[in-house]
Design a protein around this motif. Structure first.
Motif, short mmCIF file in Angstrom:
data_model
loop_
_atom_site.label_atom_id
_atom_site.label_comp_id
_atom_site.label_asym_id
_atom_site.label_seq_id
_atom_site.Cartn_x
_atom_site.Cartn_y
_atom_site.Cartn_z
N ARG A 2 0.90 -1.31 -0.04
CA ARG A 2 -0.02 -0.03 -0.15
C ARG A 2 0.82 1.14 0.04
O ARG A 2 0.71 2.32 -0.62
CB ARG A 2 -0.86 0.07 1.30
N PHE A 3 1.97 1.06 0.82
CA PHE A 3 2.79 2.42 0.76
C PHE A 3 3.46 2.65 -0.49
O PHE A 3 3.78 3.85 -0.94
CB PHE A 3 3.80 2.13 1.99
N SER A 13 3.86 5.75 -5.67
CA SER A 13 3.75 5.89 -7.12
C SER A 13 2.71 6.77 -7.62
O SER A 13 2.95 7.35 -8.63
CB SER A 13 3.33 4.49 -7.59
N MET A 14 1.49 6.84 -6.73
CA MET A 14 0.58 7.89 -7.09
C MET A 14 0.84 9.25 -6.75
O MET A 14 0.64 10.17 -7.45
CB MET A 14 -0.91 7.52 -6.19
N PHE A 15 1.66 9.41 -5.88
CA PHE A 15 2.01 10.95 -5.23
C PHE A 15 3.11 11.58 -5.70
O PHE A 15 3.27 12.65 -5.66
CB PHE A 15 1.63 11.15 -3.91
N LYS A 16 4.05 10.59 -5.88
CA LYS A 16 5.43 11.04 -6.31
C LYS A 16 5.79 12.05 -5.31
O LYS A 16 6.23 13.22 -5.98
CB LYS A 16 5.47 11.54 -7.80
N PRO A 17 5.96 11.83 -4.18
CA PRO A 17 6.34 12.85 -3.18
C PRO A 17 7.80 13.25 -3.26
O PRO A 17 8.78 12.50 -3.68
CB PRO A 17 6.12 12.04 -1.94
N CYS A 53 -0.24 11.70 3.26
CA CYS A 53 0.01 11.82 1.82
C CYS A 53 -0.07 13.22 1.26
O CYS A 53 -0.92 14.04 1.53
CB CYS A 53 -0.84 10.73 0.77
N GLY A 54 0.98 13.59 0.51
CA GLY A 54 1.05 14.93 -0.36
C GLY A 54 2.15 14.88 -1.28
O GLY A 54 2.95 13.88 -1.16
N PRO A 55 2.20 15.90 -2.07
CA PRO A 55 3.75 16.04 -2.73
C PRO A 55 4.94 16.14 -2.10
O PRO A 55 5.98 15.96 -2.51
CB PRO A 55 3.31 17.43 -3.52
N ASP A 56 4.76 16.61 -0.86
CA ASP A 56 6.09 16.92 0.03
C ASP A 56 6.30 15.50 0.69
O ASP A 56 7.68 15.09 0.67
CB ASP A 56 5.74 17.83 1.08
N GLU A 57 5.48 14.68 1.11
CA GLU A 57 5.85 13.59 1.66
C GLU A 57 4.82 12.50 1.87
O GLU A 57 3.35 12.90 1.91
CB GLU A 57 6.17 13.81 3.36
N VAL A 58 4.92 10.98 1.62
CA VAL A 58 4.16 10.03 1.98
C VAL A 58 4.89 9.27 3.09
O VAL A 58 5.91 8.78 3.13
CB VAL A 58 3.91 9.10 0.66
N ASP A 73 -7.80 9.39 -7.76
CA ASP A 73 -7.05 10.67 -6.95
C ASP A 73 -7.91 11.36 -6.01
O ASP A 73 -9.10 10.89 -5.77
CB ASP A 73 -6.74 11.55 -8.08
N GLU A 74 -7.35 12.28 -5.28
CA GLU A 74 -8.36 12.81 -4.08
C GLU A 74 -9.49 13.77 -4.62
O GLU A 74 -10.25 13.72 -4.08
CB GLU A 74 -7.20 13.79 -3.39
#
Length: 394
Positions: free
Chosen positions: A69-70, A75-79, A313-318, A360-361
């Motif tokens: 899952r992580f 792969s989705m958020f590419k943080p 989750c977000g663009p900065d960090e998962v 997506d969100e």
């Protein structure tokens, strides 16, 4: 009126493990503990050697928890930053008969066990004339008896000392709340001592919530969940047969019921760990027809402690966070930062499966599946959460 249905009460778990889970590798000397430590951590720490007490101070390293899952969320958020869940593993010096009385490295060994949340107990079931056994021959049931007795004897000593301290207060007399609480505590400690003297592990008992609080404060060795790692030769591990397995399982079923047994081969794990790439390891596993036991060993420890994950989750960090099942939203927020718990307003929750299904969100929000949860919400495994607080921290 129909009779009321009996409410089944869940067993209250011992300990307070959380995001920084600590697990100690224990066992007699020369059973494969340090080599297993090197294999599971993929690092050169530890001190594997063919003599007792090669490891004196416990080595420690973090082990990443396998999490599809992580990986999917990354792969989705590419943080910019990816922070997986982990457990901290300690390689603890080998125990010997008489450790509870200070033999060998007994006192140091036992104090190191007190500091961890759970135990991986390595049991030797392989024959090798070149690797000496401290008891002279390979007999896993005898080895289990030695360790169980040493931990139990030390716990009786801990409990008796604790009882002495409690009784100093109860002997003052009077009707104060403190004296009443200490009288109740004394009865619980006496119950624990009786349980231990009957040859049982505290972890295998059923205790009330008040008793659990007392047990947790005592940091008892036998109160820690234990996963038994049966160290087989590579040949026996691949063919899934060994002459000691039946007797070993019968002993654990009788003396440590409910605890998990995982066969492994430290020899194989060491060989796989020394390969340079995951592709090489996968190819070798296909060739021999057996898989590494390490992922199962890591995941099973979390399950034994009833631990689950939630994600931020977000663009900065998962990041994957670890909490105990049943944790309320404010306490889950507190794992991230204590201010988030103190000034908790709400949790915006996306279910993992909804995010994967909808893509997506924005699609989750449009479908009305972005949930607003308050302080009574119990976080569920796989929740993706955005916490809102009154401290300017989100």
């Amino acid at each position: 009126m129909p009779p009321k249905k009996a409410v089944k009460e869940d067993k209250i778990l011992l300990g307070r493990p959380g995001n920084n889970l600590k697990s100690g590798i224990v066992g007699l000397a020369n059973v494969g503990k340090s080599t297993f430590f090197q294999a599971i951590t993929r690092c050169p720490l530890g001190n594997p050697a063919n003599y007792p007490f090669a490891t004196i101070d416990p080595e420690e390293a973090r082990v990443i928890v396998p999490s599809p899952r992580f990986e999917k969320l990354c792969s989705m958020f590419k943080p910019a930053s990816e922070v997986p869940a982990y457990i901290t593993v300690f390689d603890i010096a080998g125990l010997t008969k008489g450790a509870s009385a200070g033999e060998g490295l007994g006192n140091a060994f036992l104090s190191h066990i007190r500091a961890v949340d759970a135990i991986y107990q390595v049991v030797r079931c392989f024959d090798d004339a070149e690797i000496i056994h401290v008891e002279g021959d390979v007999d896993p049931v005898r080895d289990l008896e030695i360790i169980a007795n040493e931990l139990r004897i030390k716990d009786i000593e801990f409990a008796q000392k604790h009882l002495e301290g409690v009784e100093k207060i109860t002997k003052r007399g009077g009707q104060s709340m403190e004296v009443k609480q200490k009288k109740d505590e004394a009865e619980t400690v006496k119950k624990i001592i009786g349980w231990l003297e009957a040859g049982k592990r505290v972890a295998n008992g059923t205790w009330s919530s008040k008793e659990v609080e007392i047990i947790n404060s005592m940091m008892l060795l036998t109160a820690k969940p234990c996963i038994y790692l049966v160290n087989l030769s590579e040949k026996d591990y691949i063919r899934k047969k060994n002459k000691h397995l039946l007797a070993l399982k019968q002993w654990i079923d009788q003396n440590s019921p409910g605890d998990v047994i995982i066969p492994m081969s430290v020899c194989l794990e060491e060989r796989l760990a020394n390969m340079e790439t995951d592709e090489e390891r996968e190819e070798e596993c296909k060739k021999i027809g057996a898989q590494s036991a390490l992922p199962k060993i890591i995941v099973t420890m979390r399950a034994a402690l009833d631990l689950i994950s939630f994600f931020t989750c977000g663009p900065d960090e998962v990041r994957e966070w670890t909490i105990r099942r049943g944790t309320k939203a404010p306490q889950a927020a507190g794992v991230i930062h204590t201010d988030l718990m103190k000034t908790f307003i709400l949790a915006q929750v996306t279910k993992y499966n909804d995010l994967i299904e909808l893509g997506d969100e924005n699609a989750v929000r449009a479908a009305g599946k972005l949930l607003q949860k308050g302080k009574d919400y119990e976080v569920e495994d796989g929740d993706i959460i955005y916490f809102r607080s009154g401290a300017g921290k989100n």
